[in-house]
Design a protein around this motif. Structure first.
Motif, PDB file in Angstrom:
ATOM      1  N   PRO A 274       0.791  -1.240   0.000  1.00  0.00           N
ATOM      2  CA  PRO A 274       0.000   0.000   0.000  1.00  0.00           C
ATOM      3  C   PRO A 274       0.821   1.287   0.000  1.00  0.00           C
ATOM      4  N   ASP A 275       2.057   1.250   0.541  1.00  0.00           N
ATOM      5  CA  ASP A 275       2.828   2.476   0.683  1.00  0.00           C
ATOM      6  C   ASP A 275       3.733   2.778  -0.499  1.00  0.00           C
ATOM      7  N   TYR A 276       3.843   1.867  -1.456  1.00  0.00           N
ATOM      8  CA  TYR A 276       4.844   2.032  -2.508  1.00  0.00           C
ATOM      9  C   TYR A 276       4.580   3.267  -3.362  1.00  0.00           C
ATOM     10  N   LEU A 277       3.350   3.482  -3.754  1.00  0.00           N
ATOM     11  CA  LEU A 277       3.045   4.616  -4.625  1.00  0.00           C
ATOM     12  C   LEU A 277       3.358   5.946  -3.956  1.00  0.00           C
ATOM     13  N   SER A 278       2.998   6.096  -2.695  1.00  0.00           N
ATOM     14  CA  SER A 278       3.252   7.357  -1.991  1.00  0.00           C
ATOM     15  C   SER A 278       4.727   7.506  -1.625  1.00  0.00           C
ATOM     16  N   ASP A 279       5.420   6.417  -1.298  1.00  0.00           N
ATOM     17  CA  ASP A 279       6.843   6.505  -0.962  1.00  0.00           C
ATOM     18  C   ASP A 279       7.653   7.066  -2.121  1.00  0.00           C
ATOM     19  N   TYR A 280       7.266   6.713  -3.353  1.00  0.00           N
ATOM     20  CA  TYR A 280       8.013   7.131  -4.533  1.00  0.00           C
ATOM     21  C   TYR A 280       7.312   8.244  -5.315  1.00  0.00           C
ATOM     22  N   SER A 281       6.227   8.794  -4.746  1.00  0.00           N
ATOM     23  CA  SER A 281       5.474   9.899  -5.374  1.00  0.00           C
ATOM     24  C   SER A 281       4.984   9.544  -6.763  1.00  0.00           C
ATOM     25  N   TYR A 282       4.644   8.278  -6.974  1.00  0.00           N
ATOM     26  CA  TYR A 282       4.082   7.878  -8.257  1.00  0.00           C
ATOM     27  C   TYR A 282       2.609   8.250  -8.371  1.00  0.00           C
ATOM     28  N   SER A 283       1.885   8.185  -7.265  1.00  0.00           N
ATOM     29  CA  SER A 283       0.456   8.448  -7.309  1.00  0.00           C
ATOM     30  C   SER A 283      -0.041   8.713  -5.898  1.00  0.00           C
ATOM     31  N   GLU A 284      -1.169   9.450  -5.806  1.00  0.00           N
ATOM     32  CA  GLU A 284      -1.832   9.672  -4.530  1.00  0.00           C
ATOM     33  C   GLU A 284      -3.050   8.773  -4.372  1.00  0.00           C
ATOM     34  N   ALA A 285      -3.247   7.835  -5.268  1.00  0.00           N
ATOM     35  CA  ALA A 285      -4.423   6.971  -5.228  1.00  0.00           C
ATOM     36  C   ALA A 285      -4.409   6.101  -3.978  1.00  0.00           C
TER      37      ALA A 285
END
Length: 701
Positions: free
Chosen positions: A293-304
Motif C-alpha cells: 500500500p505504501d509504494y506509490l506514496s513513498d516514490y510519489s508515483y500516485s496519490e491513489a
C-alpha cells in the motif's frame, strides 16, 4: 547595374543527373577562356532550393569546383545555415571544404568550427575543433553553456550529431568530459538516447538521480528505461508506448529494492489504452497493481488510495448510446477491506432516443444491467452479491405558453429484477419504479440601455415517484447530493438501486446579470418539499428530512479574470451544511485561486467529526525568465497543513531549470510526513523545439 546570369557552364555537370538550372546574380560576371567563370560583388547563387551569398565566386571547369570567398552565407533547402570565411564546393554545394565555418541547425543550435568538410553528397558534415551551443554568444564572453569537441559529425539523413573528445563547459569552466557522445539534432523528434536527468530528494529515500534512456522501437513504439539510484533505493522505472492505426497503449511500471522494506521486492504496474473498433465503437482499458500500500506514496508515483482496473466499450451517436464495462477495485486504505468496495463490478446499458411525430417530445427507451461480486471466504459478513437487469422508458417534452411560461414534462418508468445472494436480510424479486414531474419556469428579462441584461426566473416543479416490489440493497446510490443540477430533476439519487418515493415539490428562483463587457453575476436558491422522508439520503446530504435544506448558489465572473463560485446548504435555523467556495483571479502573468470546503459529520460515510479544508494555488510569471508556483492544502479540523508545494523555474533561449519542493503531511496509507525535492536542468537545442525556450538574452557592451 547588376547582371542576372543563367550559368550554363555550371549546369553542364548537372544536366546528366537532373534538369536543374543554377542561377547567379552578381555585380560583375567575367568568363575567362572556356575554363573559368568569375563573379564578384554581392554574389548570390541559387540551386535546388539552396541559396548561397558571397563576395566572390570562381567556377573552375576542369576541377568542377567553386572557389568561394566570404563572408559566405549558405541556406539549404531544409533550413540549415552555413557561414564561412572561405570555401571550396562542388556546383551543387554538397561536397567540399569550408574554413572558419559555423553551422546553424533549425535556427537554434550553432556549431562553430575551424573547418567543415562535406561529403557523400552533403549527407555528412565533419566539423573540426568545434564549439556547440544554443545560447546567445556575446563577443569574447563564454556562453552560459557550450560543448567543445575535437570532432563533430553531423548526419543529415539520420539527423544525429556524433561528438568525439567532448567536454561540457559552463561559462567557460569545464564540468565533465566524455570520449564519445551522440545527440539528436534539433529537427529530430524521436531518437534512441539519454533524456534530461533529474535529481529527486525525499526524506525517506535521500538524494537520488534519475537518468532516463529512451529507446525508439520504430515509428510507432518506444520504451523509456529510467534507473533511479539513491543511498536508500535501487529502482528501475519503465514506460512503454505503442501506437496503432486504430488506437494506442501505454504501460508504466517500476521495481525497487530499498531500505524502507529491506529484502523485499517492491513494484507497481499501470497500463491504459484506447482503440477504435469501427462502427463508432470505442474500447478503453486500464489496469493497476502494486506490491504494497505504501509504494506509490513513498516514490510519489500516485496519490491513489484505491486501485481500479477495467475494460469499457462505448458507442455514442445522435440517437443511441451503448456502454458495457467491467471493473476490479482494490483498496490501499488502512482498515478498508476489498470486499466492502465491492471488488468486481460489471455493467451494461443501451438507450435509444425517438422523436414521435404524433405526440412530439422525445421518447427514450433502454435496457441495462449490472452485477457486483464479493469474495465470501475473505469476509463472510460482507459477502453480498447483487445482480440487476432492468428496462426503462422515458418521455420528455417542453412548451412555451403565450405569457412566456416554459412548461416541461418528464415521465419515467423502470422495471428491474434483482438477484441477491449471501445476504439473508435482502430478498430477490421484481421492482417497478414509476416517476413523473411537471416543471414551470417563468423568466423575466430586463434589458437596459447601458448593455446590461437581467433575468429573474422563478421555478416550481411538482413530481411523483414510487417503488413497488422488493426493496433492494443500496449499492450504487450512496453519495446523493443536492445541487443546482438536480434541484428540479425526477430524482436526486445518482444510481439505480435507491429511489425517491412519494410526492414532492421543488421551488426556487434564479437571477442572472450580464454586463456589456461579458461580466456575469448569478444568484439562485431553492429547496425540495417531500411528502415523506427518504431513507436513501444521509444526514449530511441536506435531504434527510421531508423538507430539504435550502440550496444557495452564487457566482461572479469579470472581464479582468476574477471569479467567485459559492454553493451551500442551510436549514431554517441558518445552520449550515455542506459548503464550498472558490475564488480565482487570472491574467497573463498571475494566477491565484483559493477554495474552501466544509463537510458536516456523517457516520454513514465514516466521518465522525466535521471536515473542512482550505486550498490555495498560485502561479506568477515574474519576468520573461522567472516563474514561480505554490500550492497548499490546510486541514482546518486538524489545524495543520495537509500539503504544501513550491516550484521555481528559470529559462532562457538555451536552458531551462526547474526546482520544486513538496511537503505531504499525511495520507490514507502513511501518517509520516514526506518531503520531496526535485531538480531538472534541460539544455535546449538537442531535439527540443524553440517553442520550449525562453526569451533570448541581449548582448551588452
Amino acid at each position: 547595374m547588376r547582371a542576372l546570369w543563367v550559368l550554363v557552364i555550371l549546369c553542364w555537370p548537372l544536366t546528366a543527373k537532373a534538369q536543374i538550372t543554377a542561377s547567379l546574380v552578381a555585380d560583375s560576371v567575367t568568363v575567362v577562356g572556356e575554363t573559368q567563370l568569375i563573379a564578384t560583388g554581392n554574389v548570390q547563387a541559387f540551386y535546388a532550393g539552396a541559396t548561397l551569398s558571397a563576395s566572390r565566386i570562381i567556377y573552375d571547369r576542369p576541377t568542377d569546383r567553386l572557389i568561394i570567398e566570404g563572408p559566405i552565407f549558405l541556406r539549404e533547402e531544409n533550413g540549415d545555415i552555413l557561414l564561412a570565411d572561405r570555401a571550396e564546393l562542388d556546383p551543387r554545394f554538397e561536397n567540399g571544404l569550408l574554413r572558419g565555418a559555423r553551422l546553424v541547425l533549425n535556427q537554434q543550435l550553432q556549431l562553430a568550427a575551424n573547418q567543415i568538410s562535406r561529403v557523400e553528397d552533403g549527407r555528412y558534415s565533419a566539423l573540426t575543433r568545434t564549439v556547440a551551443t544554443s545560447c546567445q554568444v556575446c563577443g569574447t564572453r563564454a556562453p552560459l553553456w557550450e560543448i567543445r569537441a575535437e570532432t563533430v559529425i553531423h548526419d543529415t539523413e539520420a539527423r544525429q550529431l556524433y561528438f568525439e573528445d567532448a567536454s561540457l563547459h559552463v561559462r567557460g569552466v569545464p564540468i565533465f568530459w566524455l570520449p564519445r557522445m551522440r545527440l539528436p539534432d534539433p529537427t529530430l523528434d524521436r531518437a534512441t538516447g539519454f533524456l534530461t536527468p533529474s535529481i529527486p530528494t525525499t526524506n525517506d529515500l535521500g538524494v537520488g538521480i534519475k537518468i532516463p534512456y529512451f529507446i525508439r522501437l520504430g515509428d510507432r513504439a518506444d520504451l523509456t528505461l529510467t534507473p533511479y539510484y539513491s543511498g536508500a533505493t535501487n529502482t528501475l522505472e519503465a514506460r512503454f508506448r505503442q501506437a496503432y492505426l486504430a488506437g494506442d497503449i501505454e504501460i508504466n511500471a517500476a521495481v525497487s529494492r530499498d531500505d524502507l522494506l529491506p529484502d523485499t521486492w517492491r513494484s507497481y504496474i499501470e497500463g491504459n489504452g484506447r482503440f477504435d473498433l469501427g462502427r463508432d465503437f470505442k474500447l478503453t482499458f486500464s489496469t493497476e497493481a502494486v506490491s504494497d500500500p505504501d509504494y506509490l506514496s513513498d516514490y510519489s508515483y500516485s496519490e491513489a488510495d484505491r486501485l481500479a482496473s477495467g475494460l469499457r466499450v462505448v458507442r455514442v451517436d445522435d440517437d443511441e448510446l451503448f456502454v458495457a464495462e467491467g471493473n476490479y477495485y482494490a483498496s490501499l486504505r488502512d482498515g478498508e477491506v476489498d470486499s466492502s468496495l465491492p471488488p468486481l463490478v460489471l455493467s451494461f446499458g443501451y438507450e435509444r432516443r425517438i422523436v414521435p411525430d404524433v405526440i412530439g417530445g422525445v421518447v427514450t427507451w433502454g435496457v441495462s444491467g449490472d452485477a457486483l461480486n464479493r469474495d465470501y471466504e475473505l469476509d463472510p459478513d460482507n459477502a453480498r452479491d447483487l445482480s440487476r437487469l432492468g428496462l426503462m422508458a422515458a418521455y420528455h417534452n417542453q412548451w412555451i405558453a403565450p405569457i412566456g411560461i416554459v412548461a416541461t414534462v418528464d415521465a419515467d418508468l423502470r422495471l428491474d429484477y434483482y438477484a441477491v445472494a449471501d445476504d439473508p436480510a435482502a430478498e430477490s424479486g421484481w421492482r417497478v419504479g414509476p416517476a413523473a414531474a411537471i416543471t414551470l419556469r417563468w423568466p423575466f428579462v430586463r434589458p437596459s440601455s447601458g448593455g446590461v441584461t437581467q433575468v429573474i426566473e422563478p421555478v416550481v416543479s411538482l413530481g411523483y415517484s414510487d417503488s413497488i416490489g422488493v426493496l433492494p440493497p443500496n449499492e450504487d446510490a450512496l453519495l446523493a447530493e443536492l445541487d443546482e443540477g438536480n434541484l428540479y430533476a425526477l430524482t436526486r439519487t445518482p444510481g439505480q438501486d435507491a429511489r425517491e418515493v412519494g410526492t414532492r415539490v421543488s421551488a426556487g428562483v434564479a437571477w442572472t446579470r450580464t454586463g456589456p463587457g461579458g461580466e456575469v453575476a448569478s444568484l439562485s436558491f431553492g429547496r425540495v418539499y417531500q411528502s415523506e422522508t427518504q431513507p436513501a439520503y444521509s444526514l449530511a446530504s441536506g435531504q434527510s428530512s421531508a423538507t430539504s435544506d435550502w440550496l444557495l448558489t452564487a457566482g461572479l465572473e469579470t472581464r479582468g479574470g476574477f471569479g467567485i463560485d459559492l454553493r451551500t446548504l442551510f436549514d431554517d435555523h441558518w445552520s449550515f451544511n455542506k459548503t464550498e467556495t472558490r475564488i480565482d483571479w487570472e491574467n497573463d502573468r498571475i494566477g491565484l485561486a483559493a477554495a474552501y470546503l466544509w463537510l458536516p459529520a456523517d457516520p454513514s460515510r465514516d466521518r465522525e467529526t466535521p471536515a473542512s479544508e482550505w486550498r490555495f494555488d498560485a502561479t506568477a510569471q515574474l519576468s520573461p525568465n522567472w516563474a514561480v508556483s505554490a500550492d497548499a492544502r490546510y486541514d482546518v479540523g486538524a489545524d495543520q497543513l495537509a500539503r504544501a508545494g513550491l516550484g521555481v523555474g528559470w529559462q532562457n533561449e538555451c536552458v531551462t531549470v526547474d526546482l520544486s519542493a513538496e511537503r505531504r503531511y499525511s495520507s490514507s496509507t502513511d501518517e509520516d510526513p514526506t518531503t520531496t525535492y526535485n531538480l531538472t536542468i534541460n539544455l535546449i537545442g538537442f531535439s527540443t523545439g524553440r517553442s520550449t525556450a525562453g526569451p533570448t538574452g541581449q548582448c551588452r557592451d
